[in-house]
Design an enzyme around this catalytic site. Structure first.
Site, short mmCIF file in Angstrom:
data_model
loop_
_atom_site.label_atom_id
_atom_site.label_comp_id
_atom_site.label_asym_id
_atom_site.label_seq_id
_atom_site.Cartn_x
_atom_site.Cartn_y
_atom_site.Cartn_z
N LYS A 1 0.84 -1.20 0.00
CA LYS A 1 0.00 0.00 0.00
C LYS A 1 0.87 1.25 0.00
O LYS A 1 1.86 1.32 0.73
CB LYS A 1 -0.92 0.03 1.23
CG LYS A 1 -1.97 -1.08 1.25
CD LYS A 1 -2.95 -0.90 2.42
CE LYS A 1 -4.11 -1.90 2.32
NZ LYS A 1 -5.13 -1.65 3.37
N GLY B 1 -7.92 4.95 0.24
CA GLY B 1 -9.06 4.62 -0.60
C GLY B 1 -8.70 3.63 -1.70
O GLY B 1 -9.39 3.55 -2.69
N GLU C 1 0.77 -5.02 4.20
CA GLU C 1 -0.25 -5.63 5.06
C GLU C 1 -0.59 -6.99 4.50
O GLU C 1 -0.59 -7.18 3.28
CB GLU C 1 -1.54 -4.78 5.07
CG GLU C 1 -1.54 -3.62 6.03
CD GLU C 1 -2.86 -2.85 6.01
OE1 GLU C 1 -3.79 -3.24 5.29
OE2 GLU C 1 -2.94 -1.84 6.74
N HIS D 1 -15.74 -4.30 4.64
CA HIS D 1 -15.33 -2.92 4.94
C HIS D 1 -16.37 -2.29 5.86
O HIS D 1 -17.50 -2.05 5.43
CB HIS D 1 -15.20 -2.16 3.61
CG HIS D 1 -14.90 -0.70 3.75
ND1 HIS D 1 -14.04 -0.03 2.92
CD2 HIS D 1 -15.35 0.22 4.62
CE1 HIS D 1 -13.97 1.23 3.29
NE2 HIS D 1 -14.78 1.42 4.31
N LYS E 1 -17.48 3.01 -4.26
CA LYS E 1 -18.54 2.34 -3.51
C LYS E 1 -19.86 2.46 -4.26
O LYS E 1 -20.14 3.47 -4.89
CB LYS E 1 -18.68 2.97 -2.12
CG LYS E 1 -17.45 2.70 -1.25
CD LYS E 1 -17.44 3.55 0.00
CE LYS E 1 -16.13 3.34 0.76
NZ LYS E 1 -15.96 4.33 1.83
N ARG F 1 -12.40 13.69 6.51
CA ARG F 1 -13.34 14.51 5.74
C ARG F 1 -14.76 14.05 6.01
O ARG F 1 -14.97 13.00 6.61
CB ARG F 1 -13.07 14.32 4.23
CG ARG F 1 -13.21 12.86 3.82
CD ARG F 1 -13.14 12.61 2.33
NE ARG F 1 -13.47 11.24 2.00
CZ ARG F 1 -12.63 10.22 2.01
NH1 ARG F 1 -11.37 10.41 2.36
NH2 ARG F 1 -13.04 9.00 1.70
N VAL G 1 -18.86 10.67 1.36
CA VAL G 1 -20.01 10.58 0.45
C VAL G 1 -21.20 9.91 1.16
O VAL G 1 -22.33 10.37 1.06
CB VAL G 1 -19.63 9.77 -0.82
CG1 VAL G 1 -20.83 9.65 -1.75
CG2 VAL G 1 -18.46 10.40 -1.55
C1 MV4 Z 1 -7.51 -4.09 2.37
C2 MV4 Z 1 -8.18 -5.22 1.88
C3 MV4 Z 1 -7.70 -6.47 2.23
N1 MV4 Z 1 -6.63 -6.58 3.03
N2 MV4 Z 1 -6.43 -4.25 3.18
C4 MV4 Z 1 -10.78 -0.97 0.98
C5 MV4 Z 1 -10.79 0.51 1.13
C6 MV4 Z 1 -9.39 0.96 1.12
N3 MV4 Z 1 -9.21 1.93 2.13
C7 MV4 Z 1 -8.56 -0.27 1.33
N4 MV4 Z 1 -9.43 -1.38 1.15
C8 MV4 Z 1 -9.03 -2.64 1.32
N5 MV4 Z 1 -7.92 -2.85 2.08
C9 MV4 Z 1 -6.00 -5.49 3.49
N6 MV4 Z 1 -4.93 -5.62 4.25
C10 MV4 Z 1 -9.28 -5.02 1.05
C11 MV4 Z 1 -9.73 -3.73 0.76
C12 MV4 Z 1 -10.85 -3.61 -0.13
C13 MV4 Z 1 -12.15 -4.06 0.21
C14 MV4 Z 1 -12.45 -4.61 1.47
C15 MV4 Z 1 -13.72 -5.04 1.77
C16 MV4 Z 1 -14.74 -4.94 0.84
C17 MV4 Z 1 -14.49 -4.39 -0.39
C18 MV4 Z 1 -13.19 -3.95 -0.72
C19 MV4 Z 1 -12.94 -3.39 -1.98
C20 MV4 Z 1 -11.70 -2.94 -2.28
C21 MV4 Z 1 -10.64 -3.05 -1.37
#
Ligand code: MV4
Length: 450
Positions: free
Chosen positions: A158, A164, A200, A208, A237, A292, A295
């Protein structure tokens, strides 16, 4: 108290902020680009001023133009909305130096949350669970490989300046990891001017769930419940709801307390959101903090009865929050209507809306800037409307939302309302089984993503 607010944004959120100003007896001042001359926010605001050409970098992201507009119109405060300059610490600092109140957190709190890796470490130190991963930034591919040997694959690389989901790369083995680190770092350098990346463990089946907080400038922090936002496509989203159908009451109260600890760790004030991943085992992990108004804030407003934009303005004026606990009632679900064609891989569909119909009825709220004859410009995010349903329970909210989405018409411009209607009527959504793979079941063959 603030009497004149300049709104440094466009679209539905600018309209939302104008309405909050009107209720509070505050004069609203819209800024608009040349592409938004005939937009609703410019029409509805008490005053308006053009800030430049259509390109965001020349208008809504142009700090000198926006500060000049605030000076010319004698604005005492600026509300940044979401996106654009909302999480720009430099902009918050410049506002302060120009004696303009920035309606949001302090510049240092924006920096503390904007550096995702440092934020993760600060929140971890405060005792909040985080996803297993690197301690701070990784300095080399070799270091990444070493961490991987301890925690295993799959891993996510990341970008620390991302957020996001921007600048995120997945790796399933050591060779892929080295490549992912290089690519993510290069991408982050060119997109954000900051090459920092961290690791991560990739939680494949996690949902989420995020917690809304309000923090005043006198040390009080209030939680307003959670939102589940698991239905996303490419970090956009589509559907959000509160409460999360996945949380038990005891998990919820733990997550809400964790969000308060996270906010304290970064000295946060104003409205903010702590994002968590919720595993299938009920364990949750902090991932990032959004500095912030989001949405999806209306679903929280619908179940709490609290106007979050109004609270942002009050807190920024130095007023204390007058309550320490909030009672959440009923259920609320939001569907986002984008000017995109789901049948064509969500291709943007800008253009003139010859006629439109905005749904209504009991328990339905629509936050939008649309009207018949409006032209959706091609320069900006394609969000046209948010349809928000409220019900005494999840069943009633689903029923109201699906009916409202069926009603949504934008002649001349494609939209995502029908897709959202099919999703919320589907068995998986009704069961509350919102895993990250749900959306795939509703996409045409040619638009399924890996
Ligand atoms: C994650 C992940 C899986 N593992 N981090 C979603 C929002 C953005 N801030 C980072 N996101 C994610 N981070 C780790 N370590 C999966 C996502 C993710 C996600 C998670 C749950 C439901 C839908 C998702 C869609 C895109 C990314």
């Amino acid at each position: 108290m603030i009497r004149r607010i300049l709104i440094a944004n466009r679209g539905e959120i600018a309209v939302r902020i104008i309405r909050a100003c009107r209720e509070m007896g505050i004069t609203s001042i819209a800024v608009y680009s040349e592409a938004d001359k005939n937009s609703l926010h410019a029409m509805l605001a008490d005053e308006c001023i053009c800030i430049g050409p259509p390109e965001p970098s020349k208008s809504y992201l142009n700090i000198p133009s926006i500060i000049a507009a605030a000076e010319i119109t004698d604005a005492q405060a600026i509300h940044p909305g979401y996106g654009f300059l909302s999480e720009n610490a430099k902009f918050a600092t410049i506002c302060r130096e120009c004696n303009i109140t920035f309606i949001g957190p302090s510049a240092s709190a924006i920096s503390n949350s904007g550096d995702k890796s440092a934020c993760r470490e600060a929140v971890k130190r405060a005792g909040v669970p985080t996803v297993p991963g690197s301690e701070g930034l990784i300095r080399s591919s070799a270091e990444a490989a070493e961490i991987a040997r301890k925690i295993g694959y799959p891993l996510l690389v990341k970008a620390s300046a991302g957020g996001g989901g921007k600048g995120m790369r997945i790796a399933h083995n050591e060779a892929a990891l080295k490549h992912a680190v290089t690519m993510a770092s290069n991408e982050a350098e060119s997109a954000f001017g900051d090459p920092g990346v961290y690791l991560e463990k990739f939680l494949e089946k996690a949902r989420h769930v995020e917690v809304q907080i309000l923090a005043d400038e006198h040390g009080r922090i209030v939680t307003l419940g959670e939102r589940e936002c698991s239905i996303q496509r490419r970090h956009q989203k589509l559907i959000e709801e509160t409460p999360s159908p996945a949380l038990t009451n005891s998990q919820r109260s733990k997550m809400l307390r964790a969000a308060v600890r996270a906010a304290k760790a970064i000295k946060y004030t104003n409205a903010g959101t702590a994002e968590f991943l919720l595993g299938p085992d009920g364990q949750f992990y902090f991932i990032e903090f959004n500095a912030r108004i989001q949405v999806e804030h209306p679903v929280t407003e619908e179940v709490t009865g609290i106007d979050l934009v109004r609270e942002q303005i009050r807190v920024a004026s130095g007023e204390p929050l007058g309550y320490s606990a909030v009672k959440n009632q009923g259920h609320s679900i939001e569907a986002r209507v984008y000017a995109e064609n789901p049948e064509m891989n969500f291709m943007p569909s800008p253009g003139i809306i010859r006629r439109c119909h905005i749904p209504g009825g009991p328990g339905i709220r629509v936050d939008t800037h649309l009207f018949s004859g409006y032209e959706v410009p091609r320069y900006y995010d394609s969000l046209m409307a948010k349809v928000i349903a409220r019900g005494k329970d999840r069943e009633e909210a689903i029923q109201r939302l699906s009916g409202a989405l069926d009603e949504f018409i934008t002649e001349g411009v494609e939209n995502t309302a029908r897709l959202c209607a099919r999703i919320v009527r589907g068995d998986r959504f009704r069961r509350g089984d919102l895993g990250p793979d749900l959306l795939e079941e509703y996409l045409p063959m040619n638009t399924k993503t890996a």
